[in-house]
Scaffold this motif. Structure first.
Motif, mmCIF file in Angstrom:
data_model
loop_
_atom_site.group_PDB
_atom_site.id
_atom_site.type_symbol
_atom_site.label_atom_id
_atom_site.label_comp_id
_atom_site.label_asym_id
_atom_site.label_seq_id
_atom_site.Cartn_x
_atom_site.Cartn_y
_atom_site.Cartn_z
ATOM 1 N N VAL A 81 109.218 124.327 10.329
ATOM 2 C CA VAL A 81 109.849 125.605 9.953
ATOM 3 C C VAL A 81 110.527 126.269 11.157
ATOM 4 C CG1 VAL A 81 109.405 127.939 9.058
ATOM 5 C CG2 VAL A 81 108.278 125.980 7.998
ATOM 6 N N HIS A 82 109.978 126.089 12.355
ATOM 7 C CA HIS A 82 110.505 126.806 13.528
ATOM 8 C C HIS A 82 111.940 126.438 13.877
ATOM 9 C CE1 HIS A 82 106.305 128.079 15.049
ATOM 10 N NE2 HIS A 82 106.935 129.090 14.521
ATOM 11 N N TRP A 83 112.410 125.257 13.473
ATOM 12 C CA TRP A 83 113.804 124.890 13.753
ATOM 13 C C TRP A 83 114.765 125.926 13.184
ATOM 14 C CZ3 TRP A 83 117.494 124.069 9.983
ATOM 15 C CH2 TRP A 83 117.024 123.977 8.666
ATOM 16 N N LEU A 111 96.711 136.215 21.899
ATOM 17 C CA LEU A 111 95.972 134.993 21.565
ATOM 18 C C LEU A 111 96.644 134.304 20.376
ATOM 19 C CD1 LEU A 111 92.308 136.440 21.684
ATOM 20 C CD2 LEU A 111 93.688 135.578 23.595
ATOM 21 N N HIS A 112 96.359 133.031 20.185
ATOM 22 C CA HIS A 112 96.911 132.363 19.007
ATOM 23 C C HIS A 112 96.039 132.609 17.779
ATOM 24 C CE1 HIS A 112 97.845 129.416 16.001
ATOM 25 N NE2 HIS A 112 99.015 129.250 16.574
ATOM 26 N N GLY A 113 94.755 132.274 17.921
ATOM 27 C CA GLY A 113 93.849 132.483 16.795
ATOM 28 C C GLY A 113 93.484 131.211 16.061
ATOM 29 N N TYR A 146 97.616 138.080 17.121
ATOM 30 C CA TYR A 146 97.391 136.696 16.690
ATOM 31 C C TYR A 146 98.635 136.125 16.022
ATOM 32 C CZ TYR A 146 92.252 137.080 17.258
ATOM 33 O OH TYR A 146 90.977 137.242 17.755
ATOM 34 N N ASP A 147 98.756 134.814 16.080
ATOM 35 C CA ASP A 147 99.788 134.055 15.377
ATOM 36 C C ASP A 147 99.505 134.092 13.866
ATOM 37 O OD1 ASP A 147 101.720 131.435 16.319
ATOM 38 O OD2 ASP A 147 100.933 131.336 14.267
ATOM 39 N N MET A 148 100.568 133.949 13.057
ATOM 40 C CA MET A 148 100.380 133.891 11.603
ATOM 41 C C MET A 148 99.507 132.699 11.196
ATOM 42 S SD MET A 148 103.242 133.625 8.593
ATOM 43 C CE MET A 148 104.094 135.151 8.915
ATOM 44 N N HIS A 149 99.422 131.677 12.065
ATOM 45 C CA HIS A 149 98.625 130.489 11.761
ATOM 46 C C HIS A 149 97.192 130.588 12.267
ATOM 47 C CE1 HIS A 149 102.803 128.855 11.530
ATOM 48 N NE2 HIS A 149 102.289 128.512 10.374
ATOM 49 N N ALA A 150 96.745 131.804 12.537
ATOM 50 C CA ALA A 150 95.363 131.983 12.966
ATOM 51 C C ALA A 150 94.406 131.629 11.826
ATOM 52 C CB ALA A 150 95.143 133.441 13.390
HETATM 53 ZN ZN LIG Z 1 102.280 129.673 14.268
#
Ligand SMILES: [Zn+2]
Length: 497
Positions: free
Chosen positions: A451-453, A104-106, A137-141
Motif C-alpha cells: 500500500v505504501h507505494w 513507537l511502532h506498536g 503508534y503506527d496504524m499497524h500496532a
Molecule cells: Zn504501518
C-alpha cells in the motif's frame, strides 16, 4: 519545561527470516543518539520531527537519548532491544522530566517479549511512576494492555500509506503538553475485536478503512481529544495481533468507552470488506499485457509484487514475479527492487556499462513459507551505480534520510532492475530518481510493496495489477501457521455472520 523524546520502531513479522540486530536500527549502521538524532529528524515530516517542534514551541529543554527505527523483519534480537530500551531507561532514571514523548511502532516482538513496547513502558513506569507519557503508534500496532495502561496519551496514524506520522505525534504531544500544564486530564479507553484485517485491504483511501478513519477524526467534535483505530499487523503470530481502538477524552471515561465501542462495532460489521481475494499470477500478468501503453502524460501500470514487501518483513529477494515478467517479454519495465548485496558488489566490480550475468535474489531461505524462490539468472548491462542514500521527497517521511545501501540498476534491454543492499520499500519517488529511473517514462513498474507505494506513485499510476508471487508477507494467510494468536479469530476461524 523539560521533555524526554525517544524513538523505538520495529514492525515484527514473526514468519520472516530477515535478522534484526541493532545494526538494522538506523541509517547504516545502527541508531542515532543525542544531537545526531536531533539533527537528523528536526524539520522532517516524522514523529520525532513533530515532538521536536513542540519542544521548540514550548521552549522546552529536551533530551533525546536514542532514535532507533528498523525496517520490518523477524523478532528483534534481545541484545538490540536491551540496548535501545536501556538507553531510554537510563535517561528516565536520571529524572527531572515534565513529560516523556515516545515515537513507537506498536508491533515489536522481541526474542523474549510479544509486546516490546509494553515491556519498554513497564520498565519506564518501574523507574518513574508519575511523569506523563505520550505515545504515537503506527496504524499497524497490535495492542497489549501495558502499551496503553502505562501511558497518559496514545494516538495512532489515520492514514495508510502513512503520511500523517507528523500529525499523529503532534496530536499526542499537544495533548500531553495540556496535561503537563493542567489544562486537560486525559483518560483512555481501549479494546480489540478478534479480527485480522488483510493488509491489502487496509488502505485508508479504500472502503472500509476510509470511513473508519474519518469517523475517528469526527469524534473530535463529540468530545474526544483523540480517537484511533488500529487495523493491526497480521503477520505476527502473537496473542493480540489484530484490530483495536483507543479513545482519549478529557476526564470522561464513559464517553471514551462509548466511542471506543462504536469504533470496534463499526469495524466488526465491516469485517468481510477487510478480506482480500487473490488473483493467480498468470491471469494478472495476462491482464497487464493486454493493457494499452500509457498515453502521453499517463503514468505506468504498476505490477505489485505484494507477497514480498520488505516493509512487512519480506526478504525482498524473491524472484517469481520478476521471472514471470521477463518470461512474458514485457517491455519498458522498471523493477524496484531486489535485495542482493552480493549481486550489487559484483555489478560495482564490473563497472558502469559493463555486461554482467548475475544470479539474482533467492538467497534467504523462508522456512515458514511453502514454495521455492530460486535465484534468477539475469544478463544485462550495469546502468547505474549509487550510494543508495537520499532524502525522501515526501509526502511520507518527508526529508528523512533513506539508505538503500550500495545500489545498482541492471538493464536487460526490456527491464531495468534496481538491486539494493538494505531493505527499502518504494514509497518515495526518490527511490527511482536517485537511481536515474523516471517511472513516468515506463510502461510498467514492478514494485515490492502493498500500500505504501501509493504515497509516491499512487496518483501517477495508470493502473495497478496485483501479482501474487512468493514471500513471508504472503497475501494468502492460509500459508501462515498461526500457533499463538488468540482463537477463534476472523477470518481464520469465525464464520462471516
Ligand atoms: Zn504501518
Amino acid at each position: 519545561m523539560r521533555l524526554l523524546i525517544a524513538m523505538m520502531k520495529h514492525e515484527t513479522n514473526t514468519f520472516s527470516p530477515v535478522p534484526t540486530p541493532l545494526e538494522r536500527f538506523g541509517h547504516a549502521p545502527g541508531p542515532l543518539y543525542g544531537e545526531a538524532a536531533v539533527a537528523a529528524y528536526r524539520g522532517t515530516g516524522s514523529g520525532l520531527g513533530a515532538y521536536l517542534d513542540i519542544a521548540a514551541r514550548e521552549k522546552a529543554e529536551t533530551v533525546l537519548p536514542i532514535a532507533a527505527s528498523a525496517s520490518p523483519s523477524r523478532p528483534v534480537d534481545d541484545a538490540a532491544f536491551e540496548h535501545i530500551a536501556g538507553r531510554i531507561c537510563e535517561a528516565v532514571a536520571k529524572g527531572g522530566f515534565d513529560g516523556i514523548l515516545l515515537d513507537l511502532h506498536g508491533a515489536m516482538v522481541t526474542e523474549s517479549h510479544a509486546d516490546g513496547e509494553g515491556e519498554l513502558l513497564r520498565r519506564i513506569r518501574a523507574l518513574d511512576p508519575a511523569t506523563p507519557i505520550a505515545v504515537s503508534y503506527d496504524m499497524h500496532a497490535n495492542l497489549y494492555p501495558a502499551m496503553i495502561d502505562t501511558a497518559t496519551v496514545v494516538c495512532g496514524y489515520r492514514t495508510y500509506p502513512h503520511i500523517d506520522t507528523y500529525e499523529t505525534a503532534q496530536r499526542a504531544g499537544d495533548i500531553l503538553v495540556r496535561a503537563i500544564r493542567g489544562t486537560a486530564k486525559p483518560v483512555m479507553a481501549w479494546g480489540n475485536v478478534p479480527m485480522l484485517p488483510h493488509v491489502m485491504r487496509q488502505g485508508s483511501d479504500d472502503h472500509p478503512n476510509r470511513e473508519l478513519q474519518a469517523r475517528c477524526a469526527a469524534m473530535a467534535e463529540e468530545g474526544a481529544l483523540a480517537a484511533s483505530l488500529f487495523t493491526g499487523f497480521p503477520h505476527a503470530d502473537i496473542a493480540n495481533a489484530g484490530l483495536s481502538a483507543v479513545v482519549v477524552t478529557d476526564g470522561d471515561r464513559d464517553l471514551a468507552a462509548r466511542l471506543r465501542d462504536e469504533l470496534l462495532d463499526r469495524a466488526w460489521v465491516e469485517r468481510e470488506a477487510f478480506v482480500y481475494k487473490i488473483e493467480p499470477l498468470d491471469a494478472a500478468l495476462g491482464r497487464a499485457k493486454a493493457m494499452p501503453p500509457p498515453a502521453a502524460g499517463e503514468g505506468p501500470v504498476v505490477l505489485l509484487d505484494h507477497y514480498d514487501n520488505c516493509a512487512s518483513g519480506g526478504t525482498m529477494d524473491t524472484t517469481v514475479v520478476l521471472a514471470a515478467i521477463l518470461r512474458e517479454g514485457l517491455d519498458n519495465v522498471a523493477a524496484f527492487a531486489i535485495y542482493d548485496p552480493q549481486a550489487v558488489q559484483q555489478a560495482i566490480a564490473a563497472g558502469i556499462g559493463a555486461p554482467v550475468t548475475l544470479s539474482l535474489g533467492g538467497k534467504l531461505a523462508m522456512p515458514q513459507i511453502p514454495g521455492e524462490s530460486p535465484p534468477l539468472t539475469v544478463s544485462g548491462t550495469v546502468k547505474t551505480i549509487s550510494s543508495g542514500r537520499f532524502r525522501n521527497k515526501g509526502p511520507m517521511q518527508r526529508a528523512v534520510m533513506t539508505d538503500m545501501g550500495p545500489a545498482v540498476v541492471i538493464d536487460t534491454g526490456k527491464v531495468e532492475i534496481a538491486v539494493i543492499s538494505r531493505h527499502v520499500e518504494p514509497s518515495d519517488l526518490n527511490c527511482f530518481y536517485s537511481l536515474g529511473i523516471d517511472p513516468m517514462q515506463k510502461r510498467y513498474v514492478m514494485l515490492k510493496s502493498r500500500v505504501h507505494w501509493r504515497a509516491g506513485l499512487g496518483s501517477l499510476a495508470k493502473a495497478v495489477v496485483d501479482c501474487a508471487g512468493i514471500g513471508v508477507c504472503t497475501s494468502d494467510y492460509a500459508q501462515l501457521t498461526f500457533k499463538n494468536v488468540r482463537r477463534p479469530i476472523y477470518p481464520l476461524d469465525l464464520p462471516n455472520r
